[in-house]
Design an enzyme around this catalytic site. Structure first.
Site, PDB file in Angstrom:
ATOM      1  N   MET A   1      10.608 -11.333   5.218  1.00 36.96           N
ATOM      2  CA  MET A   1      11.464 -11.373   4.031  1.00 36.96           C
ATOM      3  C   MET A   1      12.231 -12.672   3.961  1.00 36.96           C
ATOM      4  O   MET A   1      12.718 -13.184   4.926  1.00 36.96           O
ATOM      5  CB  MET A   1      12.485 -10.248   4.142  1.00 36.96           C
ATOM      6  CG  MET A   1      12.302  -9.098   3.211  1.00 36.96           C
ATOM      7  SD  MET A   1      12.095  -9.538   1.538  1.00 36.96           S
ATOM      8  CE  MET A   1      13.788  -9.949   1.111  1.00 36.96           C
ATOM      9  N   SER A 284       2.578  -8.241   1.134  1.00 35.92           N
ATOM     10  CA  SER A 284       2.894  -9.646   1.420  1.00 35.92           C
ATOM     11  C   SER A 284       4.354  -9.783   1.793  1.00 35.92           C
ATOM     12  O   SER A 284       5.206  -9.035   1.292  1.00 35.92           O
ATOM     13  CB  SER A 284       2.621 -10.506   0.192  1.00 35.92           C
ATOM     14  OG  SER A 284       3.560 -10.226  -0.825  1.00 35.92           O
ATOM     15  N   ASP A 285       4.642 -10.746   2.657  1.00 41.10           N
ATOM     16  CA  ASP A 285       6.048 -11.118   2.796  1.00 41.10           C
ATOM     17  C   ASP A 285       6.473 -11.656   1.428  1.00 41.10           C
ATOM     18  O   ASP A 285       5.646 -12.091   0.626  1.00 41.10           O
ATOM     19  CB  ASP A 285       6.237 -12.155   3.911  1.00 41.10           C
ATOM     20  CG  ASP A 285       7.683 -12.168   4.413  1.00 41.10           C
ATOM     21  OD1 ASP A 285       8.581 -11.691   3.679  1.00 41.10           O
ATOM     22  OD2 ASP A 285       7.924 -12.664   5.531  1.00 41.10           O
ATOM     23  N   TRP A 286       7.764 -11.618   1.172  1.00 42.30           N
ATOM     24  CA  TRP A 286       8.294 -11.900  -0.174  1.00 42.30           C
ATOM     25  C   TRP A 286       7.996 -13.350  -0.577  1.00 42.30           C
ATOM     26  O   TRP A 286       8.580 -14.294  -0.064  1.00 42.30           O
ATOM     27  CB  TRP A 286       9.792 -11.594  -0.190  1.00 42.30           C
ATOM     28  CG  TRP A 286      10.146 -10.164  -0.500  1.00 42.30           C
ATOM     29  CD1 TRP A 286      11.119  -9.753  -1.386  1.00 42.30           C
ATOM     30  CD2 TRP A 286       9.578  -8.949   0.018  1.00 42.30           C
ATOM     31  NE1 TRP A 286      11.164  -8.371  -1.440  1.00 42.30           N
ATOM     32  CE2 TRP A 286      10.244  -7.860  -0.595  1.00 42.30           C
ATOM     33  CE3 TRP A 286       8.549  -8.663   0.926  1.00 42.30           C
ATOM     34  CZ2 TRP A 286       9.928  -6.517  -0.327  1.00 42.30           C
ATOM     35  CZ3 TRP A 286       8.230  -7.332   1.196  1.00 42.30           C
ATOM     36  CH2 TRP A 286       8.917  -6.291   0.576  1.00 42.30           C
TER      37      TRP A 286
END
Ligand SMILES: *[C@@H]1O[C@H](CO)[C@@H](O)[C@H](O)[C@H]1NC(C)=O
Ligand SMILES: *[C@@H]1O[C@H](CO)[C@@H](O)[C@H](O)[C@H]1NC(C)=O
Ligand SMILES: *[C@@H]1O[C@H](CO)[C@@H](O)[C@H](O)[C@H]1NC(C)=O
Ligand SMILES: *[C@@H]1O[C@H](CO)[C@@H](O)[C@H](O)[C@H]1NC(C)=O
Ligand SMILES: *[C@@H]1O[C@H](CO)[C@@H](O)[C@H](O)[C@H]1NC(C)=O
Ligand SMILES: *[C@@H]1O[C@H](CO)[C@@H](O)[C@H](O)[C@H]1NC(C)=O
Ligand SMILES: *[C@@H]1O[C@H](CO)[C@@H](O)[C@H](O)[C@H]1NC(C)=O
Ligand SMILES: *[C@@H]1O[C@H](CO)[C@@H](O)[C@H](O)[C@H]1NC(C)=O
Ligand SMILES: *[C@@H]1O[C@H](CO)[C@@H](O)[C@H](O)[C@H]1NC(C)=O
Ligand SMILES: *[C@@H]1O[C@H](CO)[C@@H](O)[C@H](O)[C@H]1NC(C)=O
Ligand SMILES: *[C@@H]1O[C@H](CO)[C@@H](O)[C@H](O)[C@H]1NC(C)=O
Ligand SMILES: *[C@@H]1O[C@H](CO)[C@@H](O)[C@H](O)[C@H]1NC(C)=O
Length: 795
Positions: A1, A284-286
């Protein structure tokens, strides 16, 4: 994140484009990620009934709804999947993670991953997971963004090592498993992260030339590693996460062998979904999604937070996913079967964990605290119901204090200076001893204030903080001790302490040092912050009984360790909201220390390897490369292989009592002949079940030979036979148990060795192989304090 402080950019030009072919000149011998297609369908193994419900749900969705189900949208949480009212689906709420529910009020701040690992205590790891899960559930968060097994700790400098557990895949794997089963026992999903080989912050996201962040000039750093290192180090703890039933996995920002982690078909389709049999979804990560179709076919199931563009100016519903997914199905580019599988993977754990029944609503107060998505950015009519500002802390402070004490590593204790023998005058030195003067949401390295957790998206919002000074003063009410403090590091470091007015000379001087770390930046030094070394030098020239306590993200230089006036050192890491109480429990001997270092402290700064890539000399868009040339030699594996002396080794930590080990015995658990590889079998979550089969039972006898009750952690290390391929570490952790014993008491401690524990990854056979010859099984109190040994020949 990402924390909201950081801007992110998306790679527009690569949307629905084929993954960039590897340039072998740049990438070298192992910087190439082979294609693995298609993305396998979930078969819901272990979640069979839930799979049926998920499929029935998917069957009722329109194409647009399916696209929405795989694409985040602005809303009350840091990540949101929109509700579908007509089907009674209330949407999904994703929250940070991993040591607290960050975007929330009236929630607890737990010890960080590094502290939890230092406890070497499976039970506490699990209880922490249970308590975290209960708080997420109470706040209406369906998904806990954690736990973290990447970074693993390749580099001492990595900014997020403290969010993860230990620089060892076995210990990290156990911590992952215990956390995951704990969190999910509350019906809350985990998102095991960051997958994969995410070992530095520098250039984790592309560099851009324009203010909007759309014009990318250089891509994320590529972690380039060979297949054996991948399996034996970085993938290992994630295999435990799959085995433990993780609902989801978050792919990381970096590239892996040249291909972005969120569109890397080898790691997502090949390793995670095929080899490890992962049945849930990848997210997905942000901002970590860089394409549409390439990502979807590469194995990405959900794009978060959904839109294109920077934080703060969300352009959703414009997204690599969203409307593009609908369009790609309509024009025949994307097979709807793949989209159906994506949604099925998302909904199967949802049903398995019972999130369709009685799941609390999102606490309205969380929505108001959400700086990623202020209310006016919401695109949907998100009805917030239920009480606001729910207090979910329960009695978790008790557990937090317990883990805090169980994770404080006693590194030095000359002449049994600790526990305290009722000192009447205590000097307290250092800006880490007392109140934060700039607030409770620690996103900056404030000069004044104790550090209880790191910063970035992995931080927590404190509702209160027991500082060391608070707790010492509270204790002094009982003991009558005089406490005199000096909190200004500049003053302490530059002044002859004997010239200061200290009404009652201290019998003991406590020096509190800190180092701050957060996502988005790697550490630039391993020293403690704010002239910590000079502070110790100044205090020790005055005080011959100086005890140093560090609150730190991980590895620190301790140049004062051999100073005779430093009588004790405690590495307290990031202990969370009960910091002071947990420390006082150790200082006064209410709790006997039993923690162990989850990494190695070297003698010299220059001794560490695996340094982050911090600069490139080229404008080539793909120039950022991190070569994992040390292969398996990270942390103690490196110092052992190079036969280097260290200051404090992995697994080291003192107690107020003494222990002995004896009677090592190794018993085979089955009379069946053990073969070099596991028989081919249906892949269950975690991979071939044969890898998890217990083959040997190793037992030792542990005795408390001192005069105080306490816990010790016998650790089992295995040395593979010489027939194992070159590069095999001299020894590797393959078991640990924390055992509490009364004075004079003995206990039998047993460790089970699984097939994976005694195998290496054979890159040619593409399988785990048990080598021929004599293994050495050693059990001791650290990686360099091995007390009992036994031999073992398997084949
Ligand atoms: C690969 O990279 C090298 C070094 O940047 C460059 O000289 C070469 O032209 C590239 N090859 C291809 C096929 O792009
Ligand atoms: C997934 O399942 C669908 C529907 O049964 C099928 O059409 C598709 O070929 C399967 N995909 C894979 C990769 O097996
Ligand atoms: C599709 O993706 C591209 C970038 O890849 C973006 O510019 C466009 O706005 C997206 N369309 C929709 C409908 O989201
Ligand atoms: C299909 O739609 C996608 C998404 O809008 C687009 O990127 C792609 O170019 C289209 N392909 C064809 C063949 O029209
Ligand atoms: C939002 O939903 C609520 C509850 O269903 C309804 O009362 C309200 O009118 C809706 N608002 C808008 C702008 O659609
Ligand atoms: C520790 O004890 C020894 C022996 O009693 C003594 O010589 C030494 O000075 C003591 N050290 C400290 C730091 O008190
Ligand atoms: C800390 O001490 C230094 C050196 O004496 C002094 O210059 C500075 O003003 C002090 N800071 C505070 C906050 O008192
Ligand atoms: C240790 O402390 C004493 C004062 O008690 C001081 O005289 C001595 O110089 C100190 N030693 C060091 C190495 O700082
Ligand atoms: C430490 O200092 C105290 C007082 O400053 C003194 O009484 C004691 O003897 C010293 N101990 C050693 C070991 O130097
Ligand atoms: C970049 O070039 C300079 C000067 O040649 C050199 O000193 C430095 O090590 C290079 N840095 C990298 C990351 O290659
Ligand atoms: C293995 O064989 C021995 C002797 O036949 C028997 O006593 C023992 O119970 C067997 N152990 C297992 C685990 O089957
Ligand atoms: C391992 O040995 C211990 C001690 O004999 C025993 O208590 C334990 O049940 C054994 N574990 C297994 C899995 O057989």
């Amino acid at each position: 994140m990402l924390s909201s402080l950081l801007s992110i950019a998306f790679l527009l030009s690569q949307a629905f484009a084929v993954t960039q072919p590897a340039n072998t000149t740049i990438l070298g011998p192992y910087g190439h990620s082979p294609p693995v297609y298609p993305s396998p369908n979930t078969t819901g193994i272990g979640w069979e009934e839930a799979l049926i419900k998920a499929k029935a749900f998917v069957a009722q969705l329109t194409l647009e709804e399916k696209s929405d189900m795989v694409t985040g949208t602005p809303g009350p949480c840091v990540g949101n999947i929109a509700p579908i009212d007509r089907l009674g689906f209330a949407g999904l709420c994703f929250q940070d993670g991993p040591l607290a529910i960050r975007v929330a009020d009236y929630a607890s701040v737990f010890p960080a991953g590094v502290s939890t690992a230092a406890s070497f205590d499976r039970e506490l790891m699990h209880e922490r997971g249970l308590a975290l899960g209960a708080e997420f559930r109470g706040k209406g968060a369906h998904v806990y963004l954690g736990p973290v097994a990447g970074p693993l700790g390749r580099s001492a400098y990595a900014g997020r090592n403290w969010e993860g557990f230990a620089a060892d895949p076995y210990l990290t794997g156990v911590a992952m498993e215990e956390t995951i089963t704990g969190v999910q026992a509350n019906g809350v999903q985990v998102s095991a992260k960051h997958f994969l080989a995410y070992e530095q912050e520098t250039q984790r996201i592309p560099s851009v030339s324009d203010a909007d962040g759309f014009d990318e000039i250089q891509q994320s750093v590529s972690s380039n590693l060979d297949d054996r290192t991948m399996h034996e180090l970085y993938l290992w703890p994630f295999a435990n996460a799959v085995k433990a039933g993780s609902a989801s996995f978050m792919c990381s920002y970096n590239r892996i062998n040249g291909s972005y982690a969120c569109q890397n078909s080898k790691t997502l389709n090949g390793l995670l979904k095929e080899e490890l049999g992962f049945q849930g979804y990848t997210v997905s990560d942000w901002g970590g999604t860089h394409s549409g179709l390439s990502s979807i076919e590469g194995g990405l199931d959900m794009n978060m937070p959904g839109g294109l563009g920077e934080y703060g100016e969300y352009l959703a519903p414009l997204s690599h996913f969203g409307g593009n997914v609908t369009a790609a199905v309509n024009n025949g580019t994307l097979d709807i079967a793949r989209l159906d599988d994506m949604v099925t993977r998302i909904m199967t754990p949802y049903y398995f964990l019972g999130q369709d029944k009685d799941f609390p609503t999102v606490d309205p107060s969380s929505a108001l605290l959400n700086t990623n998505f202020p209310l006016d950015t919401w695109l949907r009519n998100w009805t917030l119901t239920g009480p606001s500002s729910r207090d979910v802390r329960s009695n978790h402070s008790i557990l937090i204090r317990k883990i805090g004490a169980a994770s404080a590593v006693l590194l030095k204790n000359v002449n049994a200076t600790l526990p305290f023998k009722a000192p009447k005058s205590i000097g307290v030195f250092g800006n880490d001893a007392s109140e934060d003067t700039q607030g409770f949401y620690n996103q900056v390295d404030w000069e004044y204030g104790t550090i209880s957790v790191g910063g970035g998206s992995g931080t927590g919002r404190l509702t209160y903080l027991v500082t060391p000074l608070d707790a010492l003063k509270e204790k002094a009410k009982e003991t009558g001790a005089i406490i005199q403090q000096f909190l200004n590091n500049t003053l302490i470091a530059t002044t002859d302490i004997s010239t200061l007015t200290i009404p009652t000379p201290p019998e003991v001087c406590l020096v509190f040092l800190k180092n701050y770390a957060q996502e988005g930046a790697d550490r630039t030094s391993l020293d403690t912050d704010w002239s910590g070394n000079e502070v110790v030098e100044s205090v020790t020239s005055y005080c011959n009984n100086t005890i140093v306590i560090t609150h730190a993200s991980g590895i620190n230089n301790l140049p004062f360790a051999s100073n005779p006036n430093v009588t004790a050192i405690i590495a307290a890491h990031y202990p969370g909201q009960e910091s002071g109480n947990a420390l006082v429990d150790i200082l006064y001997g209410t709790v006997n220390p039993s923690a162990k270092l989850p990494y190695t402290i070297a003698l010299e700064t220059d001794d560490y390897n695996g340094l982050p890539t911090t600069a490139v000399n080229s404008t080539d868009p793909y120039a950022w490369q991190a070569w994992f040339d040390e292969k398996l030699e990270i942390d103690y594996r490196y110092f052992d292989a190079q036969n280097m002396s260290v200051l404090y080794e992995f697994g080291f930590g003192l107690s107020y009592t003494t222990f002995e080990l004896s009677d090592l015995a190794i018993a085979k658990l089955s009379n069946e002949t053990i073969t070099a590889t596991a028989a081919p079998a249906t892949i269950l979550p975690g991979g071939n079940t044969g890898l998890w089969e217990n083959l040997y039972n190793v037992t030792v006898t542990l005795t408390n030979t001192g005069d105080v009750a306490g816990a010790e952690v016998p650790q089992l290390y295995i040395s593979l036979p010489s027939s194992a391929p070159a590069g095999t570490p001299p020894k590797q952790l393959r078991g640990f148990e924390k055992v509490f014993l009364e004075v004079g008491e003995s206990a039998s401690v047993s460790f089970r060795l699984m097939r994976r524990d005694i195998s290496f990854w054979d890159v040619v056979r593409q399988d785990w192989v048990v080598p021929e010859g004599e293994f050495v099984v050693s059990v001791g109190f650290s990686s360099r304090d091995l007390r009992v040994r036994g031999g073992l020949s398997v084949l």
